[in-house]
Motif scaffolding. Structure first.
Motif, PDB file in Angstrom:
ATOM      1  N   ALA A   1      26.898  53.497  45.163  1.00  0.00           N
ATOM      2  CA  ALA A   1      25.737  53.313  46.035  1.00  0.00           C
ATOM      3  C   ALA A   1      26.127  52.536  47.286  1.00  0.00           C
ATOM      4  O   ALA A   1      25.681  52.848  48.400  1.00  0.00           O
ATOM      5  N   TYR A   2      26.991  51.542  47.108  1.00  0.00           N
ATOM      6  CA  TYR A   2      27.426  50.737  48.263  1.00  0.00           C
ATOM      7  C   TYR A   2      28.266  51.592  49.214  1.00  0.00           C
ATOM      8  O   TYR A   2      28.125  51.514  50.438  1.00  0.00           O
ATOM      9  N   PHE A   3      29.168  52.414  48.661  1.00  0.00           N
ATOM     10  CA  PHE A   3      29.977  53.295  49.505  1.00  0.00           C
ATOM     11  C   PHE A   3      29.092  54.242  50.302  1.00  0.00           C
ATOM     12  O   PHE A   3      29.309  54.468  51.499  1.00  0.00           O
ATOM     13  N   HIS A   4      28.099  54.843  49.650  1.00  0.00           N
ATOM     14  CA  HIS A   4      27.253  55.834  50.313  1.00  0.00           C
ATOM     15  C   HIS A   4      26.361  55.213  51.383  1.00  0.00           C
ATOM     16  O   HIS A   4      26.032  55.865  52.379  1.00  0.00           O
ATOM     17  N   GLU A   5      25.993  53.955  51.184  1.00  0.00           N
ATOM     18  CA  GLU A   5      25.121  53.291  52.157  1.00  0.00           C
ATOM     19  C   GLU A   5      25.893  52.694  53.332  1.00  0.00           C
ATOM     20  O   GLU A   5      25.306  52.385  54.364  1.00  0.00           O
ATOM     21  N   SER A   6      27.203  52.556  53.194  1.00  0.00           N
ATOM     22  CA  SER A   6      27.996  51.909  54.232  1.00  0.00           C
ATOM     23  C   SER A   6      28.331  52.888  55.351  1.00  0.00           C
ATOM     24  O   SER A   6      28.525  54.092  55.130  1.00  0.00           O
ATOM     25  N   ASP A   7      28.412  52.377  56.574  1.00  0.00           N
ATOM     26  CA  ASP A   7      28.774  53.201  57.731  1.00  0.00           C
ATOM     27  C   ASP A   7      30.287  53.380  57.847  1.00  0.00           C
ATOM     28  O   ASP A   7      30.743  54.242  58.594  1.00  0.00           O
ATOM     29  N   SER A   8      31.061  52.552  57.156  1.00  0.00           N
ATOM     30  CA  SER A   8      32.514  52.593  57.285  1.00  0.00           C
ATOM     31  C   SER A   8      33.157  52.644  55.911  1.00  0.00           C
ATOM     32  O   SER A   8      32.901  51.782  55.061  1.00  0.00           O
ATOM     33  N   ARG A   9      34.003  53.661  55.691  1.00  0.00           N
ATOM     34  CA  ARG A   9      34.709  53.762  54.423  1.00  0.00           C
ATOM     35  C   ARG A   9      35.634  52.563  54.228  1.00  0.00           C
ATOM     36  O   ARG A   9      35.748  52.023  53.124  1.00  0.00           O
ATOM     37  N   THR A  10      36.313  52.156  55.316  1.00  0.00           N
ATOM     38  CA  THR A  10      37.241  51.029  55.217  1.00  0.00           C
ATOM     39  C   THR A  10      36.499  49.751  54.837  1.00  0.00           C
ATOM     40  O   THR A  10      36.905  49.023  53.927  1.00  0.00           O
ATOM     41  N   GLU A  11      35.400  49.479  55.539  1.00  0.00           N
ATOM     42  CA  GLU A  11      34.649  48.258  55.255  1.00  0.00           C
ATOM     43  C   GLU A  11      34.094  48.269  53.840  1.00  0.00           C
ATOM     44  O   GLU A  11      34.102  47.244  53.145  1.00  0.00           O
ATOM     45  N   ALA A  12      33.609  49.407  53.400  1.00  0.00           N
ATOM     46  CA  ALA A  12      33.076  49.503  52.043  1.00  0.00           C
ATOM     47  C   ALA A  12      34.177  49.231  51.012  1.00  0.00           C
ATOM     48  O   ALA A  12      33.981  48.478  50.047  1.00  0.00           O
ATOM     49  N   GLY A  13      35.356  49.825  51.245  1.00  0.00           N
ATOM     50  CA  GLY A  13      36.471  49.618  50.323  1.00  0.00           C
ATOM     51  C   GLY A  13      36.925  48.177  50.296  1.00  0.00           C
ATOM     52  O   GLY A  13      37.180  47.613  49.228  1.00  0.00           O
ATOM     53  N   VAL A  14      37.031  47.551  51.484  1.00  0.00           N
ATOM     54  CA  VAL A  14      37.439  46.149  51.564  1.00  0.00           C
ATOM     55  C   VAL A  14      36.433  45.264  50.843  1.00  0.00           C
ATOM     56  O   VAL A  14      36.793  44.352  50.090  1.00  0.00           O
ATOM     57  N   ASP A  15      35.146  45.522  51.065  1.00  0.00           N
ATOM     58  CA  ASP A  15      34.110  44.688  50.443  1.00  0.00           C
ATOM     59  C   ASP A  15      34.150  44.781  48.917  1.00  0.00           C
ATOM     60  O   ASP A  15      34.027  43.768  48.215  1.00  0.00           O
ATOM     61  N   VAL A  16      34.311  45.994  48.392  1.00  0.00           N
ATOM     62  CA  VAL A  16      34.329  46.157  46.931  1.00  0.00           C
ATOM     63  C   VAL A  16      35.582  45.495  46.346  1.00  0.00           C
ATOM     64  O   VAL A  16      35.513  44.783  45.329  1.00  0.00           O
ATOM     65  N   ALA A  17      36.733  45.709  47.002  1.00  0.00           N
ATOM     66  CA  ALA A  17      37.968  45.083  46.514  1.00  0.00           C
ATOM     67  C   ALA A  17      37.857  43.564  46.572  1.00  0.00           C
ATOM     68  O   ALA A  17      38.248  42.864  45.623  1.00  0.00           O
ATOM     69  N   TRP A  18      37.305  43.043  47.659  1.00  0.00           N
ATOM     70  CA  TRP A  18      37.154  41.601  47.813  1.00  0.00           C
ATOM     71  C   TRP A  18      36.214  41.047  46.751  1.00  0.00           C
ATOM     72  O   TRP A  18      36.438  39.979  46.179  1.00  0.00           O
ATOM     73  N   ALA A  19      35.159  41.786  46.469  1.00  0.00           N
ATOM     74  CA  ALA A  19      34.225  41.348  45.428  1.00  0.00           C
ATOM     75  C   ALA A  19      34.917  41.277  44.067  1.00  0.00           C
ATOM     76  O   ALA A  19      34.729  40.315  43.307  1.00  0.00           O
ATOM     77  N   LEU A  20      35.748  42.273  43.750  1.00  0.00           N
ATOM     78  CA  LEU A  20      36.448  42.268  42.465  1.00  0.00           C
ATOM     79  C   LEU A  20      37.462  41.124  42.373  1.00  0.00           C
ATOM     80  O   LEU A  20      37.637  40.519  41.313  1.00  0.00           O
ATOM     81  N   LEU A  21      38.133  40.835  43.492  1.00  0.00           N
ATOM     82  CA  LEU A  21      39.097  39.729  43.499  1.00  0.00           C
ATOM     83  C   LEU A  21      38.422  38.381  43.307  1.00  0.00           C
ATOM     84  O   LEU A  21      39.084  37.394  42.948  1.00  0.00           O
ATOM     85  N   ASN A  22      37.119  38.318  43.544  1.00  0.00           N
ATOM     86  CA  ASN A  22      36.398  37.062  43.380  1.00  0.00           C
ATOM     87  C   ASN A  22      35.636  36.964  42.059  1.00  0.00           C
ATOM     88  O   ASN A  22      34.915  35.997  41.828  1.00  0.00           O
ATOM     89  N   THR A  23      35.798  37.957  41.210  1.00  0.00           N
ATOM     90  CA  THR A  23      35.142  37.875  39.906  1.00  0.00           C
ATOM     91  C   THR A  23      35.897  36.917  38.991  1.00  0.00           C
ATOM     92  O   THR A  23      37.118  36.748  39.103  1.00  0.00           O
ATOM     93  N   LYS A  24      35.185  36.314  38.069  1.00  0.00           N
ATOM     94  CA  LYS A  24      35.837  35.477  37.062  1.00  0.00           C
ATOM     95  C   LYS A  24      36.785  36.307  36.213  1.00  0.00           C
ATOM     96  O   LYS A  24      37.801  35.805  35.720  1.00  0.00           O
ATOM     97  N   GLU A  25      36.449  37.573  36.049  1.00  0.00           N
ATOM     98  CA  GLU A  25      37.298  38.449  35.244  1.00  0.00           C
ATOM     99  C   GLU A  25      38.692  38.564  35.837  1.00  0.00           C
ATOM    100  O   GLU A  25      39.673  38.716  35.092  1.00  0.00           O
TER     101      GLU A  25
END
Length: 533
Positions: A504-528
């Motif tokens: 859903a985040y990818f589809h709503e984003s205007d930029s594939r690069t920004e969407a990918g960076v945001d998701v990767a950054w979010a995962l790197l900040n998870t406790k997991e």
């Protein structure tokens, strides 16, 4: 024909020996389980469920090698239906160079391997010492030989690496040497001992001599029979007394370090110390805790378990890998970190795997592996300047003086004292801000276009000049990008809900690069990601 029969006989014998070894190992792991679970039954504490394959995969890679599995390795392990795939993975990881790298890091923290103050080993000796430690671990040197080599060696610190044990000490008086020996090989802190006990042990190190050479920073460590330990208060020679109270009459021609080493390797505390440290390193808490605070008024949480592991070490001829192996294959080690209603408050009885943050070196190496980047390391006081190749992993750094802002921020130990508590894995707001808001992390993610979904697609045909067309930029479907991210960062596939949210985040984003960076950054900040679990 005789050769064929002989070959078949050899193979058959090898199979029998292997089966017996595997059976003995399984029995030892089962014994660990019984000792822990029986104690939990006594306390009325239910253990957590076994961990999943996804959790085990990531956990055992990090605990054994300080390294994340690659995306390919994760796919292969998770796709396997083998009944022994966990055992086989453990055996495979023993043979990885990262196993020796990571455990050399652990031992070099303990041994204070550092070129600058306070150890002042200087770069040449640091390289020799680290190389010797790593080689010993890679070749699985028996632990009694490993300890004896450091305790009894004499020679040049550049050419006989183990003698650096006696040089990596800010104070070289016999009592200071004895304090470090007790901490390192007995897990004991002599500051709580009676003065006469400290002095009695110090007498074994009163004949350690040091002398320089014409080579820059080289030093010879040797047995000096003209020296002995004299009580600084009474000015009288001190009789040698072992930690168990036994008085030893020292010979004027025999190095007293040999007498102490003979007693040490046969003592219970020698085996207790190292198996307790290994348990602490793998499970996050010692059977005696802190792991370097063995004393009468700090009893083991499970004395039978500590005794069993110590006996296994001695029976295996001090094979440290045997101890790793039986712990890693136990059900206790493979429990989930998720608590249940009955063990929520348990922090000492091993009813679950205890969650803890990745060490500074492991964390930055994981980030660099995922983003395909490198780090720069240097010393504040280089003497001489030490060049660290860009691709050098943090867990391979030999010198505690060589560091980076990230390592300092995330609690890498300064290697000043040899205490386990020097490593600070307590999360801080500064660390969270760095992971969430720093250009350091952002630029690393941007560096790996493949991580965020980009790849280069081969084009058929030639251009106007007759040259083969260059590959063109293309994008993986978001579904594949998300799956690859999860496998790279968390070593597992995304759940259905996680996939829907990310899509859903990818589809709503205007930029594939920004969407990918945001998701990767979010995962790197998870406790997991940031924690072992």
């Amino acid at each position: 024909m005789k050769l064929l029969y002989r070959w078949l006989f050899v193979v058959a014998v090898a199979w029998v020996v292997a089966d017996r070894a595997e059976s003995a190992q399984s029995k030892a792991s089962a014994r660990i389980d019984r000792l822990v679970f029986n104690k939990l039954d006594e306390l009325g504490i239910p253990p957590s469920d076994p961990c999943s394959d996804e959790v085990f995969l990531r956990r055992v890679y990090l605990d054994m090698t300080g390294t994340l599995p690659t995306r390919k390795e994760a796919r292969l392990f998770l796709a396997s239906n083998g009944t022994n795939k966990r055992d086989e993975l453990i055996e495979d990881l023993f043979e990885r160079p990262e196993f020796a790298d990571y455990w050399a890091l652990k031992w070099c923290d303990l041994l204070r391997v550092k070129a600058e103050f306070p150890s002042k080993l200087w770069p040449n000796a640091v390289q020799a010492y680290h190389r010797w430690v790593r080689t010993a671990l890679f070749n699985n040197m028996p632990y009694d030989e490993f300890a004896r080599a450091m305790l009894t060696s004499s020679g040049s610190n550049f050419r006989v690496a183990p003698v650096n044990f006696y040089r990596a000490m800010p104070k070289r008086e016999p009592e200071s040497i004895a304090q470090i020996v007790a901490l390192t090989f007995m897990g004991m802190r002599t500051d709580s001992w009676k003065p006469e006990d400290r002095k009695g042990m110090a007498a074994f190190f009163g004949s350690v001599g040091y002398k320089g050479t014409a080579e820059w920073k080289e030093e010879i460590v040797f047995f000096d029979p003209t020296k002995s330990y004299v009580d600084p208060e009474t000015k009288k020679p001190v009789e040698a007394r072992l930690p168990d109270g036994t008085v030893i009459e020292l010979s004027s021609t025999r190095d007293p370090r040999l007498d102490f080493s003979d007693w040490l390797v046969d003592s219970n505390v020698f085996a207790h110390n190292v198996v307790n440290r290994i348990w602490y390193w793998l499970l996050g808490r010692g059977i005696v805790h802190e792991a370097d605070d063995i004393r009468d008024d700090n009893p083991p949480q499970n004395a039978a378990l500590l005794d069993f592991l110590s006996k296994e070490l001695v029976a295996s001829n001090y094979d440290l890998r045997h101890i790793y192996r039986i712990i890693l294959n136990s059900k206790v080690y493979q429990l989930a970190s998720i608590h249940n209603e009955g063990n929520l408050s348990d922090e000492a009885n091993f009813s679950r795997y205890y969650v803890r943050r990745l060490g500074a070196e492991v964390l930055i190496d994981a980030i660099c592996q995922i983003t395909k980047t490198t780090e720069s390391y240097s010393s504040q006081i280089p003497e001489p300047f030490t060049f660290i190749p860009e691709k050098e992993r943090s867990i391979k750094l030999s010198d505690g003086s060589i560091t980076s802002p990230f390592l300092d921020l995330f609690g890498r130990p300064p290697r000043d004292t040899g205490y386990e508590s020097e490593r600070n894995n307590t999360p801080s707001s500064s660390q969270k801000l760095h992971m969430l808001n720093s250009s350091h992390i952002q630029l690393k993610i941007l560096n790996n276009k493949e991580l965020v979904g980009m790849y280069f697609e081969k084009q058929d045909g030639t251009d106007k000049k007759g040259n083969a067309k260059k590959p063109r930029t293309a994008w993986h479907p978001p579904e594949k990008t998300i799956e690859n991210m999860y496998l790279s960062i968390l070593s597992r596939y995304p759940t259905a809900q996680e996939k829907r949210t990310a899509l859903a985040y990818f589809h709503e984003s205007d930029s594939r690069t920004e969407a990918g960076v945001d998701v990767a950054w979010a995962l790197l900040n998870t406790k997991e990601f940031i924690y072992k679990h």
